[in-house]
Design a protein around this motif. Structure first.
Motif, PDB file in Angstrom:
ATOM      1  N   GLU A  11       4.406   6.623 -22.524  1.00  0.00           N
ATOM      2  CA  GLU A  11       5.717   6.462 -21.895  1.00  0.00           C
ATOM      3  C   GLU A  11       6.813   6.548 -22.962  1.00  0.00           C
ATOM      4  O   GLU A  11       6.946   5.653 -23.800  1.00  0.00           O
ATOM      5  CB  GLU A  11       5.786   5.084 -21.210  1.00  0.00           C
ATOM      6  CG  GLU A  11       4.994   4.990 -19.918  1.00  0.00           C
ATOM      7  CD  GLU A  11       5.750   5.604 -18.743  1.00  0.00           C
ATOM      8  OE1 GLU A  11       7.004   5.634 -18.790  1.00  0.00           O
ATOM      9  OE2 GLU A  11       5.089   6.081 -17.798  1.00  0.00           O
ATOM     10  N   ASP A  13      10.084   6.182 -22.814  1.00  0.00           N
ATOM     11  CA  ASP A  13      11.092   5.122 -22.799  1.00  0.00           C
ATOM     12  C   ASP A  13      10.579   3.865 -23.484  1.00  0.00           C
ATOM     13  O   ASP A  13      11.265   3.245 -24.284  1.00  0.00           O
ATOM     14  CB  ASP A  13      11.483   4.773 -21.356  1.00  0.00           C
ATOM     15  CG  ASP A  13      12.262   5.897 -20.709  1.00  0.00           C
ATOM     16  OD1 ASP A  13      12.718   6.785 -21.454  1.00  0.00           O
ATOM     17  OD2 ASP A  13      12.395   5.888 -19.467  1.00  0.00           O
ATOM     18  N   ILE A  14       9.345   3.528 -23.152  1.00  0.00           N
ATOM     19  CA  ILE A  14       8.787   2.301 -23.719  1.00  0.00           C
ATOM     20  C   ILE A  14       8.625   2.452 -25.225  1.00  0.00           C
ATOM     21  O   ILE A  14       8.895   1.535 -25.996  1.00  0.00           O
ATOM     22  CB  ILE A  14       7.441   1.952 -23.035  1.00  0.00           C
ATOM     23  CG1 ILE A  14       7.687   1.656 -21.549  1.00  0.00           C
ATOM     24  CG2 ILE A  14       6.776   0.755 -23.716  1.00  0.00           C
ATOM     25  CD1 ILE A  14       6.460   1.328 -20.759  1.00  0.00           C
ATOM     26  N   ILE A  17      11.994   1.902 -26.815  1.00  0.00           N
ATOM     27  CA  ILE A  17      12.406   0.487 -26.806  1.00  0.00           C
ATOM     28  C   ILE A  17      11.565  -0.308 -27.791  1.00  0.00           C
ATOM     29  O   ILE A  17      12.069  -1.132 -28.557  1.00  0.00           O
ATOM     30  CB  ILE A  17      12.270  -0.086 -25.387  1.00  0.00           C
ATOM     31  CG1 ILE A  17      13.315   0.555 -24.471  1.00  0.00           C
ATOM     32  CG2 ILE A  17      12.424  -1.599 -25.385  1.00  0.00           C
ATOM     33  CD1 ILE A  17      12.984   0.413 -23.011  1.00  0.00           C
ATOM     34  N   MET A  20      12.687   0.252 -31.220  1.00  0.00           N
ATOM     35  CA  MET A  20      13.911  -0.494 -31.511  1.00  0.00           C
ATOM     36  C   MET A  20      13.607  -1.972 -31.721  1.00  0.00           C
ATOM     37  O   MET A  20      14.149  -2.627 -32.614  1.00  0.00           O
ATOM     38  CB  MET A  20      14.917  -0.342 -30.361  1.00  0.00           C
ATOM     39  CG  MET A  20      15.663   0.985 -30.379  1.00  0.00           C
ATOM     40  SD  MET A  20      16.633   1.191 -28.864  1.00  0.00           S
ATOM     41  CE  MET A  20      17.953   0.028 -29.168  1.00  0.00           C
ATOM     42  N   ALA A  21      12.732  -2.504 -30.848  1.00  0.00           N
ATOM     43  CA  ALA A  21      12.411  -3.930 -30.927  1.00  0.00           C
ATOM     44  C   ALA A  21      11.721  -4.240 -32.251  1.00  0.00           C
ATOM     45  O   ALA A  21      12.007  -5.246 -32.896  1.00  0.00           O
ATOM     46  CB  ALA A  21      11.519  -4.330 -29.750  1.00  0.00           C
ATOM     47  N   LEU A  24      13.818  -4.520 -35.387  1.00  0.00           N
ATOM     48  CA  LEU A  24      14.620  -5.732 -35.586  1.00  0.00           C
ATOM     49  C   LEU A  24      14.115  -6.488 -36.814  1.00  0.00           C
ATOM     50  O   LEU A  24      14.822  -7.286 -37.410  1.00  0.00           O
ATOM     51  CB  LEU A  24      14.564  -6.633 -34.348  1.00  0.00           C
ATOM     52  CG  LEU A  24      15.284  -6.106 -33.100  1.00  0.00           C
ATOM     53  CD1 LEU A  24      15.089  -7.063 -31.926  1.00  0.00           C
ATOM     54  CD2 LEU A  24      16.779  -5.915 -33.366  1.00  0.00           C
ATOM     55  N   LYS A 106       2.164  -6.282 -21.693  1.00  0.00           N
ATOM     56  CA  LYS A 106       3.348  -5.610 -21.172  1.00  0.00           C
ATOM     57  C   LYS A 106       3.711  -6.300 -19.876  1.00  0.00           C
ATOM     58  O   LYS A 106       2.800  -6.622 -19.109  1.00  0.00           O
ATOM     59  CB  LYS A 106       3.010  -4.149 -20.863  1.00  0.00           C
ATOM     60  CG  LYS A 106       3.193  -3.184 -21.982  1.00  0.00           C
ATOM     61  CD  LYS A 106       2.915  -1.804 -21.387  1.00  0.00           C
ATOM     62  CE  LYS A 106       2.949  -0.720 -22.437  1.00  0.00           C
ATOM     63  NZ  LYS A 106       2.564   0.581 -21.860  1.00  0.00           N
ATOM     64  N   PRO A 107       4.935  -6.492 -19.521  1.00  0.00           N
ATOM     65  CA  PRO A 107       6.111  -6.176 -20.346  1.00  0.00           C
ATOM     66  C   PRO A 107       6.253  -7.202 -21.475  1.00  0.00           C
ATOM     67  O   PRO A 107       6.077  -8.383 -21.233  1.00  0.00           O
ATOM     68  CB  PRO A 107       7.276  -6.314 -19.369  1.00  0.00           C
ATOM     69  CG  PRO A 107       6.676  -6.591 -18.029  1.00  0.00           C
ATOM     70  CD  PRO A 107       5.273  -6.999 -18.215  1.00  0.00           C
ATOM     71  N   PHE A 108       6.585  -6.687 -22.662  1.00  0.00           N
ATOM     72  CA  PHE A 108       6.730  -7.593 -23.798  1.00  0.00           C
ATOM     73  C   PHE A 108       8.193  -8.033 -23.896  1.00  0.00           C
ATOM     74  O   PHE A 108       9.087  -7.400 -23.332  1.00  0.00           O
ATOM     75  CB  PHE A 108       6.291  -6.907 -25.095  1.00  0.00           C
ATOM     76  CG  PHE A 108       6.855  -5.527 -25.281  1.00  0.00           C
ATOM     77  CD1 PHE A 108       8.168  -5.358 -25.730  1.00  0.00           C
ATOM     78  CD2 PHE A 108       6.094  -4.390 -25.000  1.00  0.00           C
ATOM     79  CE1 PHE A 108       8.693  -4.087 -25.883  1.00  0.00           C
ATOM     80  CE2 PHE A 108       6.628  -3.117 -25.157  1.00  0.00           C
ATOM     81  CZ  PHE A 108       7.929  -2.957 -25.600  1.00  0.00           C
ATOM     82  N   PRO A 110      11.233  -7.998 -25.944  1.00  0.00           N
ATOM     83  CA  PRO A 110      11.632  -7.167 -27.092  1.00  0.00           C
ATOM     84  C   PRO A 110      12.160  -7.999 -28.256  1.00  0.00           C
ATOM     85  O   PRO A 110      12.054  -7.571 -29.400  1.00  0.00           O
ATOM     86  CB  PRO A 110      12.725  -6.258 -26.512  1.00  0.00           C
ATOM     87  CG  PRO A 110      13.231  -6.967 -25.313  1.00  0.00           C
ATOM     88  CD  PRO A 110      12.075  -7.740 -24.768  1.00  0.00           C
ATOM     89  N   MET A 111      12.716  -9.162 -27.952  1.00  0.00           N
ATOM     90  CA  MET A 111      13.300  -9.963 -29.030  1.00  0.00           C
ATOM     91  C   MET A 111      12.239 -10.705 -29.839  1.00  0.00           C
ATOM     92  O   MET A 111      12.514 -11.198 -30.932  1.00  0.00           O
ATOM     93  CB  MET A 111      14.326 -10.957 -28.478  1.00  0.00           C
ATOM     94  CG  MET A 111      15.492 -10.292 -27.744  1.00  0.00           C
ATOM     95  SD  MET A 111      16.298  -8.979 -28.700  1.00  0.00           S
ATOM     96  CE  MET A 111      17.140  -9.958 -29.950  1.00  0.00           C
TER      97      MET A 111
ATOM     98  N   ARG B 346       4.656  -2.527 -13.626  1.00  0.00           N
ATOM     99  CA  ARG B 346       4.863  -3.094 -14.951  1.00  0.00           C
ATOM    100  C   ARG B 346       5.384  -2.068 -15.950  1.00  0.00           C
ATOM    101  O   ARG B 346       6.113  -2.420 -16.869  1.00  0.00           O
ATOM    102  CB  ARG B 346       3.549  -3.678 -15.476  1.00  0.00           C
ATOM    103  CG  ARG B 346       3.357  -5.096 -15.039  1.00  0.00           C
ATOM    104  CD  ARG B 346       2.075  -5.619 -15.589  1.00  0.00           C
ATOM    105  NE  ARG B 346       1.927  -7.034 -15.281  1.00  0.00           N
ATOM    106  CZ  ARG B 346       0.808  -7.708 -15.463  1.00  0.00           C
ATOM    107  NH1 ARG B 346      -0.257  -7.105 -15.917  1.00  0.00           N
ATOM    108  NH2 ARG B 346       0.758  -8.986 -15.172  1.00  0.00           N
ATOM    109  N   THR B 350       8.623  -2.706 -17.996  1.00  0.00           N
ATOM    110  CA  THR B 350       8.593  -2.885 -19.448  1.00  0.00           C
ATOM    111  C   THR B 350       9.833  -2.226 -20.064  1.00  0.00           C
ATOM    112  O   THR B 350      10.500  -2.801 -20.934  1.00  0.00           O
ATOM    113  CB  THR B 350       7.319  -2.258 -20.030  1.00  0.00           C
ATOM    114  OG1 THR B 350       6.205  -2.828 -19.363  1.00  0.00           O
ATOM    115  CG2 THR B 350       7.192  -2.527 -21.523  1.00  0.00           C
ATOM    116  N   SER B 351      10.147  -1.030 -19.557  1.00  0.00           N
ATOM    117  CA  SER B 351      11.324  -0.335 -20.080  1.00  0.00           C
ATOM    118  C   SER B 351      12.604  -1.082 -19.733  1.00  0.00           C
ATOM    119  O   SER B 351      13.469  -1.282 -20.576  1.00  0.00           O
ATOM    120  CB  SER B 351      11.410   1.071 -19.477  1.00  0.00           C
ATOM    121  OG  SER B 351      10.301   1.810 -19.862  1.00  0.00           O
ATOM    122  N   LEU B 358      16.839  -6.203 -25.293  1.00  0.00           N
ATOM    123  CA  LEU B 358      17.440  -5.790 -26.571  1.00  0.00           C
ATOM    124  C   LEU B 358      18.956  -5.880 -26.506  1.00  0.00           C
ATOM    125  O   LEU B 358      19.604  -6.375 -27.429  1.00  0.00           O
ATOM    126  CB  LEU B 358      16.998  -4.360 -26.906  1.00  0.00           C
ATOM    127  CG  LEU B 358      15.536  -4.226 -27.374  1.00  0.00           C
ATOM    128  CD1 LEU B 358      15.149  -2.752 -27.492  1.00  0.00           C
ATOM    129  CD2 LEU B 358      15.344  -4.921 -28.721  1.00  0.00           C
TER     130      LEU B 358
END
Lengths: 121, 687
Positions: A11, A13-14, A17, A20-21, A24, A106-108, A110-111, B346, B350-351, B358
């Motif tokens: 994926e 998009d994932i 992200i 990016m996460a 950090l 998932k979903p994780f 991100p922070m 999910r 997730t996205s 974020l």
């Protein structure tokens, strides 16, 4: 401490992200790729400190990719953690049995993803 | 009717017998009468013969005439004796016979005298005697007497005959009436028999129709219906049962039901079918899943509902069997579908949650205030969606029996301590404080620590969500028969009574708007119930609208029950004066192992107990049905410390007289326990 993290997920998009996460954490150098096959060759070449593998991917799924990584000399000992939408306990046990060093659901968040990964290293 | 017919029969027999007697007697009378009259004629005829012989001899002098004369003369007396003998006793003719005998004697004397004169050769004197007319006169008198007697006898016979005739007529009428009565009765009996027979025939038809209709209904249902005798032998089965198991009816009748199901065969003990299914005697109506066995050996998943059928020969059973193959298939498809959908959800989640996380976390730099607020809303809701998907997957897995439970002894103090701590931040967000009452370090339950954490997290999260700002949620553990009870009490609005039965259903909250307001998935309590059930425990709750709710989770204990009373010092004795029986039970269970509680449900009973026994502590309610607890305060206060536990607001004056004053609510049990511990000087255990 700088660490090379390879994030593998079909994926886009994932992947973006997650990258990016992870970034950090200033100590992380992140690369990503969209298939198990690409991951095996990139890992051989780039030699990451940790590979984060999505479980459900077309063609070559997470466990198959892990097996391929273990089969090639350059990545035989690279720590691999699975990242999965199926993070039930039985799934986790099955994946741990394959030789993964960790499971991230998932979903994780991100922070906190970077901190989770840092803990695995 | 039978008795009446019999009576008529007897009466008729009696009447006919009497009539026969009458007939015989009448014939005898007639015969006798004829004989009397014949004897009369004989008398007359003999005297005529005498006269004829006498006259012939006198006229002719021929002794030839003396022959009949002498013969008649010889039998004359005999005919009179015969006549006399033929008369019945007391006959009116008897006097006539005497008269006749006199006349006869005179007549014969006269005849003898004339015959003697003629024979002596004095014919003139004999003629003169005859000419005197005396002989004729005597003869006329005899004739007249005979005629009179004959008339009398004839009249008597006629009277008798007439009377007999009347009696006969009466008998005939009576007989006719009796016979007519009997005929009527026989007709009535015949009608009654015909009617009864017709009724029987109609009843029989109706029964046969009902049986046929019932069989038709049984045969037209798609569920298999099997009736069993008390020991589990098959008594009857419908068409669907034959089709489901592939047997003919005669192959199954009187065979044990274990032919059809994988259950323990009958072992000669009088064990009901319900027992053998593990349903117990009261198992009627419950449905259980059992594997059926077809005649070809193939297994069929079935669901069976057994209902008892009490008959004079014992408790029979009706088993309604449904082929569960399709249901199992649909269930599996549903689970697969839910699982797939949830997993598919999910990925985009997730996205979304990742991006928003974020942004909200400032990973992309600071946002303008309004954008920041919008991102926060989107982020919170994406997380809620994640929780919903997780809950759906959880409950599906647990319900399908696919969830694994790693059972082991779990220290309650540690489990509850960590759960309360982990949820402290969440509670703070609502302005609610979490409080854990001291938990015995030895308290262990048998369970899966992760799953139990999930249970108490869900209960805490509910309690927090429904608490007013500034409220306290109390968690406490108490020993209960064979288990540990963990209670989570809030000071929320309570659960409306109408809603209570649906409390544990999926996707329910007290009202739809609340679901959104409280941000829950509506699955939390379903998950709690499923997980606790898998632990062999149970969930219950106490609630009062406006006074908060307490959820109790009872879990099997994994430690030896602490019995300080049996081994070490006896438990301190506490008198609990309270007219609400439920409240005494709640407090008793909360203080179990800490104190021996004696409840008093009235002021009167409390007075008796205080006078008769010594207590270490008194828990006192003020508003009692038969008076005010204040009246008892001083009497108790002299011997034992008093904790006032009341629904009424305490005045300042009361606070001086009692050791502690607590305002009653379900949520305050934790504080009561602490106060009791304090008053009794029990060591406080670390949470």
């Amino acid at each position: 401490m700088t660490a090379r993290i390879l994030y593998v997920d079909d994926e886009d998009d994932i992947r973006e992200i997650a990258a990016m996460a992870l970034e950090l954490d200033p100590g992380f150098l992140v690369r990503d790729c969209g298939s198990g096959r690409a991951a095996v060759s990139l890992a051989a070449e780039w030699k990451p400190d940790l590979i984060l593998l999505d479980v459900m991917m077309p063609e070559m799924d997470g466990p198959a990719t892990l097996a391929a990584l273990r089969a090639q000399a350059e990545t035989a000992d690279t720590p691999v953690a699975f990242i999965t939408a199926r993070a039930g306990r039985d799934d986790a046990e099955r994946l741990a049995g394959l030789g993964a060093c960790g499971i991230i659901a998932k979903p994780f968040d991100p922070m906190t993803l970077a901190a989770q990964v840092r803990a695995l290293l | 009717m039978v008795a009446a017919t019999l009576a008529i029969h007897l009466l008729l027999a009696y009447v006919l017998d009497r009539e026969f007697d009458h007939g015989v007697r009448a014939a005898e009378e007639a015969e006798r009468s004829h004989q009397v009259r014949a004897a009369l004629m004989d008398v007359l005829s003999v005297h005529r013969d005498v006269e004829t012989g006498q006259r012939g001899y006198l006229l002719t002098g021929d002794p030839e005439f003396l022959q009949p004369y002498r013969e008649a003369r010889g039998v004359a007396e005999g005919t009179l004796r015969t006549l006399d003998g033929r008369l019945e006793r007391g006959s009116p003719l008897a006097s006539g016979v005497a008269r006749l005998r006199e006349l006869s004697r005179a007549k014969l004397d006269f005849a003898d005298r004339t015959v003697a004169l003629k024979a002596a050769g004095r014919p003139a004197r004999a003629r003169a005697a005859v000419a005197s007319g005396r002989g004729k006169a005597l003869m006329d008198a005899i004739r007249a007497q005979v005629a009179a007697m004959d008339r009398l006898e004839r009249a008597r016979l006629a009277d008798r005959t007439a009377e007999e005739f009347r009696a006969h007529e009466r008998t005939r009428t009576l007989s006719f009436l009796l016979l007519a009565g009997m005929a009527a009765m026989l007709t009535a009996a015949a009608v009654a028999i015909a009617r009864a027979w017709d009724q029987r025939r109609r009843l029989h038809t109706r029964l046969r129709d009902a049986a046929a209709r019932q069989q038709a209904i049984l045969d037209s249902t798609t569920d298999a219906i099997i009736s069993l005798n008390p020991s589990g032998s098959i008594e009857s089965l419908n068409r669907a049962a034959r089709a489901m198991f592939g047997y003919r009816e005669d192959e199954l009748l009187r065979r044990d039901v274990s032919v059809l199901f994988e259950i323990a065969p009958e072992r000669g003990r009088a064990m009901s079918f319900a027992d053998r299914l593990g349903l117990g005697e009261a198992g009627g109506g419950r449905t259980i899943d059992i594997t059926g066995r077809r005649s070809d050996g193939a297994a069929v998943p079935t669901e069976v509902a057994v209902s008892p059928m009490a008959l004079p020969s014992g408790v029979h059973a009706v088993a309604v069997v449904r082929d569960a193959t399709e249901r199992h298939r649909v269930d599996r498809l549903k689970r697969e579908f839910i699982s797939t959908v949830s997993h598919e959800l999910r990925t985009p989640l997730t996205s979304i949650a990742g991006s928003l996380g974020l942004l909200a976390g400032g990973a992309a730099g600071p946002l303008p205030p309004r954008a920041d607020r919008l991102v926060a809303i989107a982020h919170a809701n994406s997380e809620r969606l994640v929780r919903l998907v997780n809950d759906i997957l959880d409950i599906e897995k647990i319900e399908a029996g696919e969830a694994q439970f790693d059972m082991r002894p779990v220290p309650l103090a540690d489990l509850l301590g960590r759960t309360v701590e982990a949820n402290g931040g969440y509670a703070q967000g609502f302005g609610v404080r979490l409080e854990l009452a001291p938990v015995d370090d030895a308290a262990h339950v048998l369970g899966d620590p992760d799953r139990l954490t999930q249970v108490f997290t869900n209960l805490l999260s509910n309690a927090v969500k429904f608490s007013p700002a500034g409220g306290v949620v109390i968690v406490m553990a108490s020993a209960l028969d064979g288990c540990w009870r963990v209670s989570v009490s809030d000071q929320g609005p309570g659960i409306p009574e109408a809603f209570q039965p649906r409390l544990f259903d999926k996707f329910t909250q007290a009202d739809g708007s609340d679901t959104r307001a409280k941000g829950g998935s509506g699955l939390g309590l379903s998950i709690v119930r499923e997980i606790v059930a898998r632990h062999g425990g149970r969930v219950s709750f106490d609630t009062a609208e406006g006074h908060g709710t307490t959820f109790h989770v009872d879990l099997p204990r994994a430690d030896e029950p602490a019995r300080p009373a049996a081994s070490a010092a006896p438990l301190p004795r506490v008198l609990h004066v309270e007219d609400d029986v439920d409240m005494t039970r709640v407090v008793a269970s909360a203080l179990e192992g800490r104190a021996a509680l004696t409840p008093a449900h009235s002021l009167r009973r409390a007075r008796e107990l205080v006078a008769a026994e010594r207590f270490d502590l008194v828990i006192l309610d003020i508003g009692l049905a038969d008076g005010s607890g204040l009246d008892l305060l001083d009497a108790c206060g002299r011997s034992a410390p008093v904790i006032v536990f009341t629904a009424q607001e305490a005045g300042a004056e009361l606070a001086h007289r009692a050791r502690v004053v607590l305002v009653k609510s379900r949520a305050s049990i934790g504080r009561l326990v602490a106060a009791v511990d304090d008053a009794l000087g029990l060591p406080k255990e670390a949470a």
